[in-house]
Scaffold this motif. Structure first.
Motif, PDB file in Angstrom:
ATOM      1  N   MET A   1      12.254 -35.194  39.126  1.00 23.68           N
ATOM      2  CA  MET A   1      12.270 -36.578  39.538  1.00 23.68           C
ATOM      3  C   MET A   1      11.954 -36.671  41.028  1.00 23.68           C
ATOM      4  O   MET A   1      12.750 -36.261  41.875  1.00 23.68           O
ATOM      5  CB  MET A   1      13.649 -37.200  39.284  1.00 23.68           C
ATOM      6  N   LYS A   2      10.796 -37.155  41.363  1.00 19.73           N
ATOM      7  CA  LYS A   2      10.392 -37.260  42.758  1.00 19.73           C
ATOM      8  C   LYS A   2      11.226 -38.322  43.460  1.00 19.73           C
ATOM      9  O   LYS A   2      11.343 -39.449  42.994  1.00 19.73           O
ATOM     10  CB  LYS A   2       8.908 -37.609  42.861  1.00 19.73           C
ATOM     11  N   LEU A   3      11.813 -37.963  44.594  1.00 24.50           N
ATOM     12  CA  LEU A   3      12.566 -38.908  45.398  1.00 24.50           C
ATOM     13  C   LEU A   3      11.692 -39.423  46.529  1.00 24.50           C
ATOM     14  O   LEU A   3      10.945 -38.666  47.147  1.00 24.50           O
ATOM     15  CB  LEU A   3      13.817 -38.253  45.971  1.00 24.50           C
ATOM     16  N   THR A   4      11.800 -40.697  46.804  1.00 22.95           N
ATOM     17  CA  THR A   4      11.069 -41.293  47.920  1.00 22.95           C
ATOM     18  C   THR A   4      12.060 -41.988  48.834  1.00 22.95           C
ATOM     19  O   THR A   4      13.182 -42.324  48.436  1.00 22.95           O
ATOM     20  CB  THR A   4      10.023 -42.312  47.431  1.00 22.95           C
ATOM     21  N   ILE A   5      11.644 -42.197  50.080  1.00 21.74           N
ATOM     22  CA  ILE A   5      12.488 -42.884  51.034  1.00 21.74           C
ATOM     23  C   ILE A   5      11.871 -44.230  51.361  1.00 21.74           C
ATOM     24  O   ILE A   5      10.676 -44.342  51.635  1.00 21.74           O
ATOM     25  CB  ILE A   5      12.706 -42.041  52.310  1.00 21.74           C
ATOM     26  N   ASP A   6      12.697 -45.246  51.277  1.00 18.25           N
ATOM     27  CA  ASP A   6      12.288 -46.599  51.639  1.00 18.25           C
ATOM     28  C   ASP A   6      12.706 -46.806  53.095  1.00 18.25           C
ATOM     29  O   ASP A   6      13.889 -47.023  53.388  1.00 18.25           O
ATOM     30  CB  ASP A   6      12.965 -47.621  50.723  1.00 18.25           C
ATOM     31  N   GLN A 189      14.427 -31.513  42.592  1.00 13.43           N
ATOM     32  CA  GLN A 189      14.407 -30.175  43.172  1.00 13.43           C
ATOM     33  C   GLN A 189      13.655 -30.222  44.506  1.00 13.43           C
ATOM     34  O   GLN A 189      12.550 -30.774  44.584  1.00 13.43           O
ATOM     35  CB  GLN A 189      13.716 -29.171  42.239  1.00 13.43           C
ATOM     36  N   PHE A 190      14.279 -29.651  45.532  1.00  9.68           N
ATOM     37  CA  PHE A 190      13.676 -29.635  46.867  1.00  9.68           C
ATOM     38  C   PHE A 190      13.117 -28.250  47.172  1.00  9.68           C
ATOM     39  O   PHE A 190      13.748 -27.233  46.870  1.00  9.68           O
ATOM     40  CB  PHE A 190      14.713 -29.972  47.940  1.00  9.68           C
ATOM     41  N   GLY A 191      11.956 -28.211  47.790  1.00  5.65           N
ATOM     42  CA  GLY A 191      11.411 -26.978  48.346  1.00  5.65           C
ATOM     43  C   GLY A 191      11.933 -26.768  49.760  1.00  5.65           C
ATOM     44  O   GLY A 191      12.427 -27.699  50.404  1.00  5.65           O
ATOM     45  N   ILE A 192      11.835 -25.535  50.238  1.00 11.13           N
ATOM     46  CA  ILE A 192      12.392 -25.179  51.551  1.00 11.13           C
ATOM     47  C   ILE A 192      11.320 -24.520  52.410  1.00 11.13           C
ATOM     48  O   ILE A 192      10.625 -23.598  51.966  1.00 11.13           O
ATOM     49  CB  ILE A 192      13.605 -24.240  51.407  1.00 11.13           C
ATOM     50  N   VAL A 193      11.231 -24.973  53.651  1.00 14.94           N
ATOM     51  CA  VAL A 193      10.287 -24.432  54.631  1.00 14.94           C
ATOM     52  C   VAL A 193      10.995 -23.388  55.486  1.00 14.94           C
ATOM     53  O   VAL A 193      12.091 -23.631  55.992  1.00 14.94           O
ATOM     54  CB  VAL A 193       9.744 -25.558  55.530  1.00 14.94           C
ATOM     55  N   ASP A 215      10.189 -32.462  44.759  1.00 14.96           N
ATOM     56  CA  ASP A 215      10.721 -33.824  44.735  1.00 14.96           C
ATOM     57  C   ASP A 215      11.268 -34.261  46.083  1.00 14.96           C
ATOM     58  O   ASP A 215      11.628 -35.424  46.279  1.00 14.96           O
ATOM     59  CB  ASP A 215      11.831 -33.916  43.683  1.00 14.96           C
ATOM     60  N   GLY A 216      11.385 -33.359  47.004  1.00 10.08           N
ATOM     61  CA  GLY A 216      11.845 -33.594  48.363  1.00 10.08           C
ATOM     62  C   GLY A 216      11.709 -32.275  49.104  1.00 10.08           C
ATOM     63  O   GLY A 216      11.413 -31.235  48.495  1.00 10.08           O
ATOM     64  N   TYR A 217      11.955 -32.289  50.423  1.00  4.80           N
ATOM     65  CA  TYR A 217      11.680 -31.089  51.214  1.00  4.80           C
ATOM     66  C   TYR A 217      12.791 -30.819  52.223  1.00  4.80           C
ATOM     67  O   TYR A 217      13.368 -31.748  52.796  1.00  4.80           O
ATOM     68  CB  TYR A 217      10.334 -31.238  51.935  1.00  4.80           C
ATOM     69  N   PRO A 247      12.175 -37.481  51.195  1.00  4.65           N
ATOM     70  CA  PRO A 247      13.297 -37.068  52.049  1.00  4.65           C
ATOM     71  C   PRO A 247      13.016 -35.758  52.767  1.00  4.65           C
ATOM     72  O   PRO A 247      12.367 -34.850  52.228  1.00  4.65           O
ATOM     73  CB  PRO A 247      14.447 -36.903  51.056  1.00  4.65           C
ATOM     74  N   ARG A 248      13.555 -35.679  53.988  1.00  2.56           N
ATOM     75  CA  ARG A 248      13.463 -34.461  54.808  1.00  2.56           C
ATOM     76  C   ARG A 248      14.891 -34.043  55.168  1.00  2.56           C
ATOM     77  O   ARG A 248      15.644 -34.814  55.769  1.00  2.56           O
ATOM     78  CB  ARG A 248      12.681 -34.734  56.084  1.00  2.56           C
TER      79      ARG A 248
END
Length: 373
Positions: A1-6, A189-193, A215-217, A247-248
């Motif tokens: 589920m992709k999360l977005t920020i408003d 699920q978030f990926g990590i840098v 879905d976020g980072y 999201p960050r």
């Protein structure tokens, strides 16, 4: 589920807004307390609710060992297990690769349990499966977090392995979609840098992670030995390549100075054990800096911990009483100091939201750095 920020408002790169999830709405910037073993130390879910905390972090490494992911799944997942209606983010075990130094190969990490010495293997695929069983709202992909300072070779190897593991962890997460749907789970699920303080490696790792389409980072591997002066430009190098509409999350950072610097660069989410760990050791967060409650100066002090803090502890208890509890090791003391520290840090971030919305972020940042920088 992709999360977005408003995004509701910006001030330079700093931004405030909301992240909508199936469970509710997360206001940003946002600090999440750490509930390592399905509990924020000394606090209950009603305590967290009273503090207005909407999101906590659970530790995958500890929960997979005790009580075990299968048991948590059988009992309805972390929310039902904890009786917690707020959001839960689970880490992947990547920080334990940094802190516990297990044997790491391309296949994964082999840990020796801190509880009974038994051996456990954690791969990127298994990390995704375990976190699905835990049932949080957001899970993290397994990564490699190198200590700083490290050689260029070590940091490069961590970036390469993190990138390969991210692809495998994402594939495993997507393959479980039907399993989660059957159980009414709608996880992100978030990926990590990674990349240490090497700006080029940070940019490369961010680009590789975004290409996998998470879905976020998150930005990991900072606040692990480097100075703040080294951390901030490395963070900026990663953020420059992360999507603006998602999201960050800056992992493991909770000191006020680092938070205000990171918010100023456009970070949305933070976590750290700092407020609860400080409380257990008698360190109090205040608008004037750290206060060591054990000091003799507070033996007869009838004032609150922080006269500007609206929390229930500052409204009711004196420094003298809290010093008495702490010096005797009374659990009530740790509880009350934790309530205050979590409230204080949460209120700091709430204040930063207002500063962004009112176009005075730089002044708010300088005020924090004057005390905490």
């Amino acid at each position: 589920m992709k999360l977005t920020i408003d995004v509701a408002a910006t001030d330079g790169a700093a931004r405030t807004g909301t992240i909508a999830t199936p469970r509710g709405v997360l206001p940003t910037p946002l600090f999440m307390p750490v509930g390592t073993k399905a509990a924020v130390k000394t606090l209950t879910p009603p305590d967290l609710e009273a503090l207005g905390v909407p999101l906590i972090l659970g530790n995958t490494y500890h929960l997979m060992l005790k009580p075990g992911a299968d048991l948590v799944a059988d009992l309805g997942g972390l929310h039902r297990f904890m009786s917690w209606d707020g959001h839960v983010l689970t880490d992947s075990g990547g920080f334990q690769i940094f802190s516990l130094k297990p044997k790491v190969t391309d296949e994964g990490a082999t840990f020796r349990s801190t509880y009974d010495g038994s051996t456990h293997h954690l791969s990127p695929e298994e990390a995704a499966v375990i976190q699905s069983k835990l049932g949080g709202d957001i899970q993290m992909v397994l990564d490699v977090c190198p200590p700083l300072p490290s050689t260029d070779r070590v940091v490069r190897a961590a970036v390469e392995r993190t990138g390969r593991w991210a692809e495998r962890g994402r594939r495993s997460f997507l393959e479980q979609g039907g399993w989660r749907a059957d159980r009414g789970l709608d996880q992100a699920q978030f990926g990590i840098v990674q990349g240490g303080i090497d700006h080029a490696l940070r940019a490369e790792s961010a680009q590789r992670t975004v290409a996998i389409d998470f879905d976020g980072y998150a930005i990991g591997g900072l606040s692990v030995g480097e100075t703040r002066a080294e951390m901030v430009p490395a963070l900026a190098a990663a953020l420059a390549h992360l999507p603006e509409d998602q999201p960050r999350y800056l992992m493991g950072v909770g000191d006020p100075a680092s938070i205000v610097e990171a918010v100023g660069l456009g970070v949305d989410l933070f976590d750290c054990v700092l407020p609860s760990r400080h409380a257990r050791h008698g360190t109090v967060l205040t608008g004037e800096g750290r206060l060591m409650i054990k000091n003799l100066a507070y033996e007869r002090d009838e004032g609150p911990l922080d006269a500007t803090c609206p929390c229930s502890v500052c409204a009711r208890y004196t420094r003298a009483y809290l010093r008495h509890l702490h010096r005797l090791g009374e659990p009530t003391g740790a509880h009350l100091l934790t309530v205050h520290n979590v409230a204080w840090l949460s209120n700091l971030v709430v204040g930063l939201r207002a500063a962004i919305a009112e176009g005075r972020y730089d002044a708010a940042r300088r005020a924090v750095l004057d005390v905490w920088g």
